[in-house]
Design an enzyme around this catalytic site. Structure first.
Site, PDB file in Angstrom:
ATOM      1  N   LYS A  92       1.051  -1.229  -0.121  1.00 43.49           N
ATOM      2  CA  LYS A  92      -0.034  -0.004  -0.011  1.00 43.49           C
ATOM      3  C   LYS A  92       0.823   1.182  -0.025  1.00 43.49           C
ATOM      4  O   LYS A  92       1.506   1.434   0.930  1.00 43.49           O
ATOM      5  CB  LYS A  92      -1.105  -0.016   1.282  1.00 43.49           C
ATOM      6  CG  LYS A  92      -1.706   1.137   1.400  1.00 43.49           C
ATOM      7  CD  LYS A  92      -2.856   0.867   2.254  1.00 43.49           C
ATOM      8  CE  LYS A  92      -4.045   2.079   1.941  1.00 43.49           C
ATOM      9  NZ  LYS A  92      -3.664   3.364   2.200  1.00 43.49           N
TER      10      LYS A  92
ATOM     11  N   ARG B  62      -3.898   8.770  -5.936  1.00 43.26           N
ATOM     12  CA  ARG B  62      -4.390   7.937  -6.874  1.00 43.26           C
ATOM     13  C   ARG B  62      -4.262   8.025  -8.239  1.00 43.26           C
ATOM     14  O   ARG B  62      -4.719   9.430  -8.428  1.00 43.26           O
ATOM     15  CB  ARG B  62      -5.654   7.248  -6.543  1.00 43.26           C
ATOM     16  CG  ARG B  62      -6.190   5.964  -7.263  1.00 43.26           C
ATOM     17  CD  ARG B  62      -7.414   5.105  -6.429  1.00 43.26           C
ATOM     18  NE  ARG B  62      -7.667   4.226  -6.876  1.00 43.26           N
ATOM     19  CZ  ARG B  62      -8.417   3.131  -6.436  1.00 43.26           C
ATOM     20  NH1 ARG B  62      -8.884   3.753  -5.173  1.00 43.26           N
ATOM     21  NH2 ARG B  62      -8.689   1.985  -6.785  1.00 43.26           N
TER      22      ARG B  62
ATOM     23  N   ARG C  67      -8.314  10.496  -7.781  1.00 46.77           N
ATOM     24  CA  ARG C  67      -9.213   9.635  -6.890  1.00 46.77           C
ATOM     25  C   ARG C  67     -10.530  10.153  -7.035  1.00 46.77           C
ATOM     26  O   ARG C  67     -11.607   9.681  -7.087  1.00 46.77           O
ATOM     27  CB  ARG C  67      -8.939   9.802  -5.422  1.00 46.77           C
ATOM     28  CG  ARG C  67      -9.798   9.653  -4.513  1.00 46.77           C
ATOM     29  CD  ARG C  67      -9.660   8.183  -3.889  1.00 46.77           C
ATOM     30  NE  ARG C  67     -10.710   7.875  -2.532  1.00 46.77           N
ATOM     31  CZ  ARG C  67     -11.942   8.157  -2.546  1.00 46.77           C
ATOM     32  NH1 ARG C  67     -12.592   8.651  -3.383  1.00 46.77           N
ATOM     33  NH2 ARG C  67     -12.451   7.798  -1.381  1.00 46.77           N
TER      34      ARG C  67
ATOM     35  N   GLU D  33      -0.769   4.018  -7.976  1.00 45.17           N
ATOM     36  CA  GLU D  33      -0.758   5.104  -7.043  1.00 45.17           C
ATOM     37  C   GLU D  33       0.637   6.022  -7.535  1.00 45.17           C
ATOM     38  O   GLU D  33       1.665   5.161  -7.918  1.00 45.17           O
ATOM     39  CB  GLU D  33      -0.364   4.495  -5.691  1.00 45.17           C
ATOM     40  CG  GLU D  33      -0.511   5.406  -4.529  1.00 45.17           C
ATOM     41  CD  GLU D  33      -1.675   5.791  -3.992  1.00 45.17           C
ATOM     42  OE1 GLU D  33      -3.035   5.316  -4.407  1.00 45.17           O
ATOM     43  OE2 GLU D  33      -1.796   6.614  -2.977  1.00 45.17           O
TER      44      GLU D  33
ATOM     45  N   PHE E 270      -1.523  -1.248  -9.619  1.00 46.22           N
ATOM     46  CA  PHE E 270      -2.181  -2.443  -8.931  1.00 46.22           C
ATOM     47  C   PHE E 270      -3.147  -3.093  -9.489  1.00 46.22           C
ATOM     48  O   PHE E 270      -3.648  -4.141  -8.944  1.00 46.22           O
ATOM     49  CB  PHE E 270      -2.191  -1.977  -7.427  1.00 46.22           C
ATOM     50  CG  PHE E 270      -2.963  -0.785  -7.219  1.00 46.22           C
ATOM     51  CD1 PHE E 270      -4.191  -0.941  -7.292  1.00 46.22           C
ATOM     52  CD2 PHE E 270      -2.584   0.432  -6.799  1.00 46.22           C
ATOM     53  CE1 PHE E 270      -4.990   0.153  -7.031  1.00 46.22           C
ATOM     54  CE2 PHE E 270      -3.319   1.584  -6.679  1.00 46.22           C
ATOM     55  CZ  PHE E 270      -4.660   1.443  -6.782  1.00 46.22           C
TER      56      PHE E 270
ATOM     57  N   ARG F 229     -17.216   0.106  -1.840  1.00 46.25           N
ATOM     58  CA  ARG F 229     -16.160  -0.088  -0.953  1.00 46.25           C
ATOM     59  C   ARG F 229     -16.769  -1.424  -0.307  1.00 46.25           C
ATOM     60  O   ARG F 229     -17.661  -1.569   0.327  1.00 46.25           O
ATOM     61  CB  ARG F 229     -16.180   0.972   0.391  1.00 46.25           C
ATOM     62  CG  ARG F 229     -15.020   0.982   1.276  1.00 46.25           C
ATOM     63  CD  ARG F 229     -15.168   1.673   2.220  1.00 46.25           C
ATOM     64  NE  ARG F 229     -15.040   3.253   2.061  1.00 46.25           N
ATOM     65  CZ  ARG F 229     -13.943   3.840   1.792  1.00 46.25           C
ATOM     66  NH1 ARG F 229     -13.034   3.172   1.586  1.00 46.25           N
ATOM     67  NH2 ARG F 229     -14.068   5.159   1.335  1.00 46.25           N
TER      68      ARG F 229
ATOM     69  N   LYS G 195      -7.955  -3.106   3.462  1.00 53.62           N
ATOM     70  CA  LYS G 195      -6.511  -2.406   3.748  1.00 53.62           C
ATOM     71  C   LYS G 195      -6.128  -2.679   5.369  1.00 53.62           C
ATOM     72  O   LYS G 195      -7.000  -2.687   6.249  1.00 53.62           O
ATOM     73  CB  LYS G 195      -6.675  -0.854   3.351  1.00 53.62           C
ATOM     74  CG  LYS G 195      -7.620  -0.272   4.292  1.00 53.62           C
ATOM     75  CD  LYS G 195      -7.827   1.330   3.728  1.00 53.62           C
ATOM     76  CE  LYS G 195      -9.207   1.763   4.181  1.00 53.62           C
ATOM     77  NZ  LYS G 195      -9.758   2.825   3.359  1.00 53.62           N
TER      78      LYS G 195
HETATM   79  P1  ATP Z   1     -10.210   5.661   0.652  1.00 56.00           P
HETATM   80  O1  ATP Z   1      -9.508   5.943  -0.908  1.00 56.00           O
HETATM   81  O2  ATP Z   1     -10.305   4.345   0.768  1.00 56.00           O
HETATM   82  O3  ATP Z   1     -11.408   6.408   0.685  1.00 56.00           O
HETATM   83  P2  ATP Z   1      -8.174   7.269   1.878  1.00 56.00           P
HETATM   84  O4  ATP Z   1      -8.136   8.272   0.877  1.00 56.00           O
HETATM   85  O5  ATP Z   1      -8.239   7.732   3.553  1.00 56.00           O
HETATM   86  O6  ATP Z   1      -9.194   6.259   1.712  1.00 56.00           O
HETATM   87  P3  ATP Z   1      -6.661   4.959   2.561  1.00 56.00           P
HETATM   88  O7  ATP Z   1      -7.677   4.509   3.360  1.00 56.00           O
HETATM   89  O8  ATP Z   1      -5.580   5.242   3.229  1.00 56.00           O
HETATM   90  O9  ATP Z   1      -6.986   6.100   1.573  1.00 56.00           O
HETATM   91  O10 ATP Z   1      -6.447   3.663   1.502  1.00 56.00           O
HETATM   92  C1  ATP Z   1      -7.091   3.684   0.147  1.00 56.00           C
HETATM   93  C2  ATP Z   1      -6.109   4.177  -0.757  1.00 56.00           C
HETATM   94  O11 ATP Z   1      -4.983   3.717  -0.752  1.00 56.00           O
HETATM   95  C3  ATP Z   1      -6.572   3.848  -2.280  1.00 56.00           C
HETATM   96  O12 ATP Z   1      -7.605   4.864  -2.684  1.00 56.00           O
HETATM   97  C4  ATP Z   1      -5.421   4.166  -3.234  1.00 56.00           C
HETATM   98  O13 ATP Z   1      -4.948   5.353  -3.424  1.00 56.00           O
HETATM   99  C5  ATP Z   1      -4.327   3.711  -2.066  1.00 56.00           C
HETATM  100  N1  ATP Z   1      -3.655   2.704  -2.472  1.00 56.00           N
HETATM  101  C6  ATP Z   1      -2.195   2.686  -2.334  1.00 56.00           C
HETATM  102  N2  ATP Z   1      -1.572   1.297  -2.801  1.00 56.00           N
HETATM  103  C7  ATP Z   1      -2.780   0.538  -3.210  1.00 56.00           C
HETATM  104  C8  ATP Z   1      -2.993  -0.924  -3.546  1.00 56.00           C
HETATM  105  N3  ATP Z   1      -1.892  -1.562  -3.800  1.00 56.00           N
HETATM  106  N4  ATP Z   1      -4.257  -1.180  -4.039  1.00 56.00           N
HETATM  107  C9  ATP Z   1      -5.158  -0.307  -3.726  1.00 56.00           C
HETATM  108  N5  ATP Z   1      -5.153   0.719  -3.284  1.00 56.00           N
HETATM  109  C10 ATP Z   1      -3.923   1.509  -2.947  1.00 56.00           C
END
Ligand code: ATP
Length: 574
Positions: free
Chosen positions: A246, A251, A266, A295, A335, A410, A416
């Site tokens: 991760k 994104r 995103r 990412e 990814f 989701r 995660k």
């Molecule tokens: P979200 O995007 O889930 O609403 P957030 O912006 O707070 O929440 P996180 O909860 O930290 O982010 O994690 C999700 C994000 O992690 C994804 O939107 C993506 O941008 C990022 N990410 C990084 N590496 C990966 C991966 N290998 N697979 C999927 N997502 C990943």
């Protein structure tokens, strides 16, 4: 259809605070709109001319609207300014000065096309040209119509109808039932363009919507991840799964068709122009058509390490993109892959998509692939997690092997795990600002002392409160917040907001901030997840970001997630 009829719909929507009334008004209006106008009408209901990835902005500010109103109705600018001060809404000023009760001959398409003209006018003399188009439009329109034209141009229509409600109302309008919404949503998730989905539905009926496919240059709404507190629980839930690195960057959904390349954020904005080094590298791929998910991170080639998130995100603020891209070049870590030439991979199982991805992205370089392991052993999972975190990454995302790419959803296809969940509530919670309270004591001068924030309830398409946040902002930030929020001020609680607390100022749910808190507690004064009068609240909440521009109101953590986090927290405690 006449614009007058859409204006009537806006008027009725504005007059009610009841969700059911709103739904009925909307579906009755949508039922009358012909297929030629439906896309434009849907965009207008969404208070936009086109989805965000088209990067179309009207670019009309108060001053320009004031001048256009003055010109349209032959009144001095001073008088308009005075009226604006008194009424607090330029739409009302236009309606009053216009004075015509009878609906005009303007059609929805004519109004929309004129507004599009305004958005596309640029360069020398464009201000005067825009003023002329607006004032001609206002002259032709009736009072009610001019009110909504002005509000629309200023981004202050504030009808308070969400995408989910529009889709349900479209289903009702055409099929007299609500449940075709599910199919509309599926199509929307594939193209992020509600106007297009509505038009296909109106032109080709149910079949057109069921046959919807992904296409390059139309962003797919991103798949999102659930969370669980440990490797054991993840494996219990997913069985044998892929564990993916991760990355903590931003994104980037990349589309390529021949020489044409686009990158979407995103939030589905077109961010292609921020990343010239990336578009160059994508263009060089020996593939005709591809859509992949990745990412973007800043990478230090000298030391082979990743720069912190702060450096990466600079990119979005800096004007000198070329220079930044040379000094701090970005790298993409791929990814997922959703389309390859004519093959729609989105519904293929993860394992098959990953195989394709491995085949295509073999070299290390500007475009690399993430590293994964496949396991059903929690110990092995944990070892990979520790190594990944040790390498400066944020954690891992586990992927269900047989799951499709869940566009716009989701769910537990992706889970995660970050270092922080293992202890207390260390992860931040994204909330939307619903209003603010005027300050007391030291903050009285600022006129703002705390924010009322909430999270999104997907099931009901509503926002429910979770905290009152007064700390985490500097005085300067409070001042800026007040300015930004006053611009979104509404005089009563928006229909989609559920709240027991009443702030001094309500605002349109729009701005997202991340909050940190010590824990999630039960509380009778918040409506998030409320059962029998007791909801969830954040204990000791403090803001950790200023406004997050990469998320919109519906992208906050959801009521369902808060419930799950509360349950996890209980388990972690024992
Ligand atoms: P979200 O995007 O889930 O609403 P957030 O912006 O707070 O929440 P996180 O909860 O930290 O982010 O994690 C999700 C994000 O992690 C994804 O939107 C993506 O941008 C990022 N990410 C990084 N590496 C990966 C991966 N290998 N697979 C999927 N997502 C990943």
């Amino acid at each position: 259809m006449k614009f007058y009829e859409l204006s009537e719909c806006f008027r009725k929507l504005e007059a009610t605070t009841k969700r059911l009334d709103m739904f009925n008004i909307l579906s009755e209006t949508l039922a009358k709109i012909p297929k030629e106008d439906i896309a434009k009408a849907v965009y207008m209901l969404q208070e936009t001319l086109l989805p965000p990835f088209f990067n179309v902005q009207l670019g009309v500010a108060d001053k320009m609207a004031e001048k256009a109103i003055a010109e349209a109705y032959g009144i001095s600018l001073e008088k308009i300014e005075k009226m604006y001060k008194e009424r607090g809404d330029l739409g009302n000023v236009a309606e009053e000065l216009n004075g015509k009760d009878k609906g005009s001959a303007l059609t929805i398409s004519q109004v929309y096309d004129k507004l599009m003209d305004i958005a596309q006018t640029s360069g020398e003399g464009s201000v005067d040209k825009k003023i002329k188009v607006i004032s001609d439009l206002l002259k032709e329109a009736s009072g009610l119509e001019s009110k909504y034209i002005v509000r629309f141009m200023l981004g202050k229509l504030r009808l308070g109808v969400g995408e989910a409600t529009i889709m349900e109302a479209l289903s009702m309008a055409k099929l007299h039932k609500r449940d075709f919404k599910v199919e509309l949503e599926r199509a929307f998730n594939l193209c992020s363009n509600l106007g297009k989905v509505a038009e296909v539905f109106y032109r080709e009926g149910e079949k057109g919507v069921m046959d919807f496919k992904i296409e390059t240059m139309e962003p797919i709404r991103p798949a999102l991840a659930e969370r669980l507190p440990s490797a054991e629980e993840i494996i219990k839930k997913l069985g044998k799964c892929a564990v993916d690195q991760k990355f903590d960057g931003f994104r980037a959904q990349v589309h390529k068709d021949g020489d044409k390349v686009k990158v979407y954020s995103r939030n589905l904005e077109d961010i292609t122009s921020y990343m010239p080094e990336i578009t160059d590298a994508v263009r060089k791929l020996k593939i005709k058509k591809i859509i992949f998910d990745s990412e973007a991170l800043t990478y230090d080639d000298e030391t082979n390490t990743l720069y912190p998130f702060q450096i990466t995100i600079q990119r979005k603020r800096k004007h000198n993109v070329e220079e930044v891209s040379q000094n701090f070049p970005l790298r993409l870590f791929v990814f997922d892959i959703m389309l390859l030439d004519d093959a729609q991979l989105i519904n293929e199982p993860y394992s098959k998509r990953r195989e394709t991805l491995e085949r295509i992205f073999q070299k290390e370089g500007t475009i690399s692939k993430s590293s994964i392991i496949i396991t059903d052993n929690p110990k092995e999972f944990d070892k990979f997690f520790e190594i990944t975190v040790g390498n400066g990454l944020e954690g891992v995302v586990a992927k269900k092997l047989d799951a499709p790419y869940a566009a716009g959803a989701r769910n537990f296809n992706w889970v995660k795990l970050k270092r922080s969940y293992k202890s207390r509530l260390d992860d931040t919670i994204d909330t939307v600002i619903l209003g603010y309270f005027k300050g007391k004591g030291l903050r009285a001068d600022l006129g703002i002392g705390a924010l009322l924030v909430g999270v999104y309830d997907e099931k009901a398409d509503m926002f429910r409160t979770i905290a009152k946040v007064g700390s985490g902002f500097s005085e300067e930030q409070f001042k800026e917040l007040r300015k930004i929020l006053d611009d979104e001020k509404v005089d009563k609680k928006p229909a989609r907001v559920d709240s027991i607390l009443v702030p001094d100022v309500w605002v349109e749910p729009k701005y997202v901030i991340a909050i940190k808190a010590d824990e999630i507690t039960k509380s009778p004064i918040h409506t998030c997840g409320a059962k029998e009068g007791v909801g969830y609240a954040l204990r000791f909440p403090r803001a950790v970001t200023f406004i997050r521009t990469d998320k919109k109101a519906e992208d906050t953590n959801t009521v369902k997630e808060i419930e799950e986090m509360f349950e996890e927290q209980k388990r972690v405690k024992v």
